[in-house]
Each structure stands twice: as structure tokens, then as C-alpha cells.
Motif scaffolding. Sequence first.
Motif, PDB file in Angstrom:
ATOM      1  N   ALA A  38       0.833  -1.205   0.000  1.00 40.70           N
ATOM      2  CA  ALA A  38       0.000   0.000   0.000  1.00 40.70           C
ATOM      3  C   ALA A  38       0.871   1.259   0.000  1.00 40.70           C
ATOM      4  CB  ALA A  38      -0.938   0.000   1.205  1.00 40.70           C
ATOM      5  N   CYS A  39       1.956   1.230   0.766  1.00 34.76           N
ATOM      6  CA  CYS A  39       2.837   2.402   0.861  1.00 34.76           C
ATOM      7  C   CYS A  39       3.480   2.763  -0.474  1.00 34.76           C
ATOM      8  CB  CYS A  39       3.929   2.178   1.904  1.00 34.76           C
ATOM      9  SG  CYS A  39       3.349   2.346   3.586  1.00 34.76           S
ATOM     10  N   VAL A  40       3.778   1.779  -1.295  1.00 37.72           N
ATOM     11  CA  VAL A  40       4.393   2.078  -2.595  1.00 37.72           C
ATOM     12  C   VAL A  40       3.352   2.308  -3.678  1.00 37.72           C
ATOM     13  CG1 VAL A  40       6.539   0.861  -2.052  1.00 37.72           C
ATOM     14  CG2 VAL A  40       4.721  -0.343  -3.293  1.00 37.72           C
ATOM     15  N   GLY A  41       2.083   2.236  -3.321  1.00 34.52           N
ATOM     16  CA  GLY A  41       1.034   2.473  -4.300  1.00 34.52           C
ATOM     17  C   GLY A  41       0.882   1.349  -5.301  1.00 34.52           C
ATOM     18  N   LEU A  72      -5.211   0.955   7.537  1.00 33.54           N
ATOM     19  CA  LEU A  72      -4.704   1.823   6.476  1.00 33.54           C
ATOM     20  C   LEU A  72      -4.684   1.107   5.135  1.00 33.54           C
ATOM     21  CD1 LEU A  72      -1.890   3.571   8.511  1.00 33.54           C
ATOM     22  CD2 LEU A  72      -4.111   4.500   7.855  1.00 33.54           C
ATOM     23  N   VAL A  73      -4.396  -0.182   5.138  1.00 30.97           N
ATOM     24  CA  VAL A  73      -4.441  -0.967   3.899  1.00 30.97           C
ATOM     25  C   VAL A  73      -5.866  -0.981   3.353  1.00 30.97           C
ATOM     26  CG1 VAL A  73      -4.207  -3.298   2.929  1.00 30.97           C
ATOM     27  CG2 VAL A  73      -2.434  -2.380   4.439  1.00 30.97           C
ATOM     28  N   ALA A  74      -6.837  -1.212   4.232  1.00 32.21           N
ATOM     29  CA  ALA A  74      -8.233  -1.252   3.796  1.00 32.21           C
ATOM     30  C   ALA A  74      -8.666   0.098   3.231  1.00 32.21           C
ATOM     31  CB  ALA A  74      -9.136  -1.667   4.961  1.00 32.21           C
ATOM     32  N   LEU A  75      -8.204   1.192   3.826  1.00 38.97           N
ATOM     33  CA  LEU A  75      -8.525   2.515   3.288  1.00 38.97           C
ATOM     34  C   LEU A  75      -7.910   2.693   1.903  1.00 38.97           C
ATOM     35  CD1 LEU A  75      -8.107   4.854   6.400  1.00 38.97           C
ATOM     36  CD2 LEU A  75     -10.222   3.965   5.401  1.00 38.97           C
ATOM     37  N   TYR A  76      -6.673   2.251   1.759  1.00 40.39           N
ATOM     38  CA  TYR A  76      -6.005   2.338   0.454  1.00 40.39           C
ATOM     39  C   TYR A  76      -6.791   1.559  -0.600  1.00 40.39           C
ATOM     40  CZ  TYR A  76      -2.652   1.400  -3.245  1.00 40.39           C
ATOM     41  OH  TYR A  76      -2.052   1.273  -4.467  1.00 40.39           O
ATOM     42  N   SER A 107       1.080  10.209  10.922  1.00 40.26           N
ATOM     43  CA  SER A 107       2.230  10.588  10.105  1.00 40.26           C
ATOM     44  C   SER A 107       1.754  11.437   8.929  1.00 40.26           C
ATOM     45  CB  SER A 107       2.927   9.333   9.583  1.00 40.26           C
ATOM     46  OG  SER A 107       2.092   8.690   8.628  1.00 40.26           O
ATOM     47  N   ASN A 108       2.687  12.014   8.199  1.00 43.50           N
ATOM     48  CA  ASN A 108       2.324  12.801   7.015  1.00 43.50           C
ATOM     49  C   ASN A 108       1.581  11.937   6.010  1.00 43.50           C
ATOM     50  OD1 ASN A 108       3.402  15.194   7.956  1.00 43.50           O
ATOM     51  ND2 ASN A 108       5.391  14.833   7.017  1.00 43.50           N
ATOM     52  N   PHE A 109       2.038  10.700   5.814  1.00 48.74           N
ATOM     53  CA  PHE A 109       1.370   9.799   4.874  1.00 48.74           C
ATOM     54  C   PHE A 109      -0.061   9.517   5.327  1.00 48.74           C
ATOM     55  CE2 PHE A 109       0.200   5.527   3.436  1.00 48.74           C
ATOM     56  CZ  PHE A 109       0.243   5.741   2.062  1.00 48.74           C
ATOM     57  N   ALA A 115      -6.885  12.797   3.969  1.00 54.13           N
ATOM     58  CA  ALA A 115      -7.340  13.917   3.150  1.00 54.13           C
ATOM     59  C   ALA A 115      -7.971  13.438   1.850  1.00 54.13           C
ATOM     60  CB  ALA A 115      -6.182  14.853   2.861  1.00 54.13           C
ATOM     61  N   MET A 116      -7.455  12.339   1.302  1.00 56.06           N
ATOM     62  CA  MET A 116      -8.013  11.786   0.060  1.00 56.06           C
ATOM     63  C   MET A 116      -9.413  11.245   0.284  1.00 56.06           C
ATOM     64  SD  MET A 116      -4.775   9.976  -1.887  1.00 56.06           S
ATOM     65  CE  MET A 116      -5.317   8.403  -1.352  1.00 56.06           C
TER      66      MET A 116
END
Length: 117
Positions: A38-41, A72-76, A107-109, A115-116
Motif C-alpha cells: 500500500a505504501c508504494v502504491g 490503512l491498507v483497507a482505506l487504500y 504521520s504525514n502519509f 485527506a483523500m
Amino acid sequence: ATAGVAARTLFEAVALEARARIAEFKSQNRANLAWAFACVGWDRRQIFLELGTVAVERLVDLNKKGKSQLYLVALYVQVEWPDLNFPLSSHLESFKAAYAGEEPTPSNFQREVSAML
């Protein structure tokens, strides 16, 4: 989405190997792997489906950190593939509670992801 990684071939190799051995991974390792993709898109949803399916079977093995990562993965996944029936979606509330307890300062990420949404 496109994977924001310089070493796409490396991530493809990791995904291929992980998919072959996913049942052997510990719950936390699966959460870490899903979070890394998820972090690398990562733009191929199959790895998320497989990790999510196995994770649902072993949620009791996860600690707060793992559940926070899966939140966070589920949100992605929701943002990238809103039509996807992601296996972990039905556990979002418990993951969110773990996230809130584990991550008092985003975190910023994490702020960008929020925000998305």
C-alpha cells in the motif's frame, strides 16, 4: 494507481513469492507485507485480495499494530478499487479502533490518506 517504486521488478518478484507462500506467513508478517504494498502504491489488487482473505482467517493472531496497519491498507484499497469486495472491509471498525489506540499522532502519509478520503 501506479506503483511509485523504482524497483517494480523487485516488488513483482516479492508479490509472486508471497502469493505462493502466503499461508506460511505469520499474521503480523502478512499485515507488514500488505502495508508495504500500500505504501508504494501497488496497482495490482490480487495481492491485496489474497492477503486480505488469509488475514480474515487469522485475525485473532493480530496485535494492535497489525490491525492498525490493516486499517490503512483497507482505506487504500477502498480508494483505489471502490468496487472491490475486500475481505477486510467488514472489520474496519475494529481496525479503526486499533489504529486510534496505536497511532495517536498521524504521520504525514496518514494525513494524506485521510485527506483523500
